[in-house]
Design a protein around this motif. Structure first.
Motif, PDB file in Angstrom:
ATOM      1  N   GLU A 123       0.810  -1.208   0.000  1.00  0.00           N
ATOM      2  CA  GLU A 123       0.000   0.000   0.000  1.00  0.00           C
ATOM      3  C   GLU A 123       0.850   1.267   0.000  1.00  0.00           C
ATOM      4  N   GLN A 124       0.535   2.183  -0.927  1.00  0.00           N
ATOM      5  CA  GLN A 124       1.164   3.493  -0.908  1.00  0.00           C
ATOM      6  C   GLN A 124       0.250   4.472  -0.182  1.00  0.00           C
ATOM      7  N   ILE A 125       0.848   5.338   0.632  1.00  0.00           N
ATOM      8  CA  ILE A 125       0.107   6.227   1.515  1.00  0.00           C
ATOM      9  C   ILE A 125       0.463   7.666   1.183  1.00  0.00           C
ATOM     10  N   ALA A 126      -0.532   8.532   1.213  1.00  0.00           N
ATOM     11  CA  ALA A 126      -0.266   9.961   1.032  1.00  0.00           C
ATOM     12  C   ALA A 126       0.530  10.480   2.228  1.00  0.00           C
ATOM     13  N   PRO A 127       1.629  11.191   2.017  1.00  0.00           N
ATOM     14  CA  PRO A 127       2.422  11.698   3.141  1.00  0.00           C
ATOM     15  C   PRO A 127       1.623  12.664   4.003  1.00  0.00           C
ATOM     16  N   PRO A 128       1.577  12.468   5.299  1.00  0.00           N
ATOM     17  CA  PRO A 128       0.901  13.415   6.197  1.00  0.00           C
ATOM     18  C   PRO A 128       1.647  14.740   6.243  1.00  0.00           C
ATOM     19  N   PRO A 129       1.031  15.777   6.778  1.00  0.00           N
ATOM     20  CA  PRO A 129       1.719  17.064   6.935  1.00  0.00           C
ATOM     21  C   PRO A 129       2.995  16.905   7.758  1.00  0.00           C
ATOM     22  N   GLY A 130       4.032  17.609   7.327  1.00  0.00           N
ATOM     23  CA  GLY A 130       5.297  17.555   8.039  1.00  0.00           C
ATOM     24  C   GLY A 130       6.314  16.621   7.437  1.00  0.00           C
ATOM     25  N   PHE A 131       5.863  15.714   6.566  1.00  0.00           N
ATOM     26  CA  PHE A 131       6.792  14.825   5.891  1.00  0.00           C
ATOM     27  C   PHE A 131       7.455  15.562   4.728  1.00  0.00           C
ATOM     28  N   PRO A 132       8.637  15.120   4.292  1.00  0.00           N
ATOM     29  CA  PRO A 132       9.293  15.768   3.157  1.00  0.00           C
ATOM     30  C   PRO A 132       8.384  15.782   1.926  1.00  0.00           C
ATOM     31  N   GLU A 133       8.412  16.879   1.180  1.00  0.00           N
ATOM     32  CA  GLU A 133       7.532  17.023   0.025  1.00  0.00           C
ATOM     33  C   GLU A 133       7.818  15.996  -1.059  1.00  0.00           C
ATOM     34  N   ASP A 134       9.065  15.570  -1.170  1.00  0.00           N
ATOM     35  CA  ASP A 134       9.440  14.650  -2.251  1.00  0.00           C
ATOM     36  C   ASP A 134       9.524  13.202  -1.779  1.00  0.00           C
ATOM     37  N   CYS A 135       8.806  12.866  -0.692  1.00  0.00           N
ATOM     38  CA  CYS A 135       8.867  11.503  -0.187  1.00  0.00           C
ATOM     39  C   CYS A 135       7.641  10.703  -0.604  1.00  0.00           C
ATOM     40  N   ALA A 136       7.797   9.384  -0.532  1.00  0.00           N
ATOM     41  CA  ALA A 136       6.695   8.457  -0.735  1.00  0.00           C
ATOM     42  C   ALA A 136       6.672   7.491   0.442  1.00  0.00           C
ATOM     43  N   LEU A 137       5.481   7.064   0.828  1.00  0.00           N
ATOM     44  CA  LEU A 137       5.319   6.153   1.955  1.00  0.00           C
ATOM     45  C   LEU A 137       4.619   4.888   1.471  1.00  0.00           C
ATOM     46  N   ARG A 138       5.138   3.760   1.921  1.00  0.00           N
ATOM     47  CA  ARG A 138       4.492   2.485   1.643  1.00  0.00           C
ATOM     48  C   ARG A 138       4.455   1.663   2.927  1.00  0.00           C
ATOM     49  N   SER A 139       3.420   0.778   3.006  1.00  0.00           N
ATOM     50  CA  SER A 139       3.248  -0.036   4.210  1.00  0.00           C
ATOM     51  C   SER A 139       2.564  -1.345   3.836  1.00  0.00           C
ATOM     52  N   ASP A 140       2.686  -2.319   4.725  1.00  0.00           N
ATOM     53  CA  ASP A 140       1.965  -3.575   4.559  1.00  0.00           C
ATOM     54  C   ASP A 140       0.659  -3.580   5.348  1.00  0.00           C
ATOM     55  N   HIS A 141       0.425  -2.532   6.161  1.00  0.00           N
ATOM     56  CA  HIS A 141      -0.773  -2.503   7.008  1.00  0.00           C
ATOM     57  C   HIS A 141      -1.052  -1.045   7.385  1.00  0.00           C
ATOM     58  N   PRO A 142      -1.566  -0.230   6.462  1.00  0.00           N
ATOM     59  CA  PRO A 142      -1.708   1.215   6.709  1.00  0.00           C
ATOM     60  C   PRO A 142      -2.549   1.569   7.921  1.00  0.00           C
ATOM     61  N   SER A 143      -3.513   0.734   8.289  1.00  0.00           N
ATOM     62  CA  SER A 143      -4.378   1.064   9.421  1.00  0.00           C
ATOM     63  C   SER A 143      -3.704   0.848  10.772  1.00  0.00           C
ATOM     64  N   ALA A 144      -2.500   0.264  10.770  1.00  0.00           N
ATOM     65  CA  ALA A 144      -1.817  -0.041  12.027  1.00  0.00           C
ATOM     66  C   ALA A 144      -0.498   0.712  12.162  1.00  0.00           C
ATOM     67  N   LEU A 145      -0.379   1.833  11.476  1.00  0.00           N
ATOM     68  CA  LEU A 145       0.867   2.586  11.511  1.00  0.00           C
ATOM     69  C   LEU A 145       1.034   3.309  12.845  1.00  0.00           C
ATOM     70  N   PRO A 146       2.282   3.580  13.233  1.00  0.00           N
ATOM     71  CA  PRO A 146       2.503   4.350  14.463  1.00  0.00           C
ATOM     72  C   PRO A 146       1.947   5.765  14.303  1.00  0.00           C
ATOM     73  N   PRO A 147       1.556   6.418  15.378  1.00  0.00           N
ATOM     74  CA  PRO A 147       0.956   7.753  15.285  1.00  0.00           C
ATOM     75  C   PRO A 147       1.952   8.794  14.775  1.00  0.00           C
ATOM     76  N   HIS A 148       1.400   9.827  14.180  1.00  0.00           N
ATOM     77  CA  HIS A 148       2.228  10.868  13.585  1.00  0.00           C
ATOM     78  C   HIS A 148       3.081  11.578  14.629  1.00  0.00           C
ATOM     79  N   ASP A 149       2.548  11.743  15.852  1.00  0.00           N
ATOM     80  CA  ASP A 149       3.322  12.455  16.865  1.00  0.00           C
ATOM     81  C   ASP A 149       4.553  11.678  17.310  1.00  0.00           C
ATOM     82  N   LEU A 150       4.581  10.372  17.043  1.00  0.00           N
ATOM     83  CA  LEU A 150       5.779   9.590  17.319  1.00  0.00           C
ATOM     84  C   LEU A 150       6.854   9.866  16.272  1.00  0.00           C
ATOM     85  N   LEU A 151       6.430   9.969  15.017  1.00  0.00           N
ATOM     86  CA  LEU A 151       7.397  10.130  13.932  1.00  0.00           C
ATOM     87  C   LEU A 151       7.873  11.567  13.760  1.00  0.00           C
ATOM     88  N   ALA A 152       7.027  12.522  14.063  1.00  0.00           N
ATOM     89  CA  ALA A 152       7.323  13.924  13.759  1.00  0.00           C
ATOM     90  C   ALA A 152       8.686  14.391  14.263  1.00  0.00           C
TER      91      ALA A 152
END
Length: 231
Positions: A123-152
């Protein structure tokens, strides 16, 4: 006389081929030796470092740093569509983590990254706010990702233009960065794509080790936070 001249010419040509073969053999051995020492300067950062050879001649190093065991790999990328051949270093903290999904953050993906499993994730995911503009995100389980405040707090990694990838998974963490590109002049004129002749500097590697440890600590702290224990 003419026959003798041809024989001398043929002998000289044969000696030239032998010299060229021996020169290439010596050059290959020297190149292999330089590649094999690529992590030699960084070994001082680790306790009980273990180095193993890989088919490409670059080493793979495993060692302890601040109580955790790290794995280092150097992966050359000489695909013809790249502007210049490149050498990527994968810094991995292979430790079980309380995560339920793999998240791969890749900046400027080309579609073929020989060092990554980015494109095997479903699964490819739209980058949330705060992520680099030129990045792409992929996951095997998008509904179980760590919260944004952990990654920020850790996205500042990508302020370094050499950082290519950050991977979080239940099996551990990884940062991939560009360590070196081939010399432009030699590559364009002679197609010389030699990489890894100079060992990686410890001061280059150290921030990535510390960054992975900081991310690991935040993941573990969030898992044991009071609101999670009482949920």
């Amino acid at each position: 006389m003419e026959k003798l001249g041809l024989e001398v010419l043929a002998a000289g040509f044969g000696l030239g081929l032998v010299w060229l073969f021996l020169a290439r053999l010596r050059s290959g051995r020297a190149r292999h030796g330089l590649r094999g020492a690529y992590f030699s300067a960084c070994a001082q950062l680790f306790q009980r470092p273990v180095t193993a050879a890989t088919p490409g001649g670059f080493p793979r190093l495993n060692g302890g740093y601040l109580g955790q065991r790290f794995d280092l790999q150097a992966v050359p990328d000489t695909l013809t569509f790249r502007k210049l051949p490149a050498l990527w270093v994968l810094v991995t903290l292979p430790v079980p983590l309380p995560l339920r999904a793999t998240l791969d953050v890749m900046v400027r993906p080309t579609g073929v990254e020989p060092f990554s499993n980015f494109h095997t994730l479903d699964e490819q995911i739209a980058p949330p706010p705060g992520f680099p503009e030129d990045c792409a995100l992929r996951s095997d389980h998008p509904s179980a990702l760590p919260p944004h405040d952990l990654l920020a707090p850790h996205l500042g990694l990508f302020d370094n233009p050499h950082v290519k990838e950050l991977v979080l998974s239940p099996k551990g963490l990884r940062i991939t960065f560009l360590a070196e590109e081939a010399n432009r002049g030699r590559y364009l004129i002679f197609r010389d794509a030699e990489l890894g002749a100079v060992p990686l500097r410890p001061e280059t590697l150290l921030p990535y080790l510390d960054a992975l440890l900081a991310l690991q600590q935040d993941i573990l702290a969030q898992e044991t936070a009071p609101e999670r224990r009482t949920a």
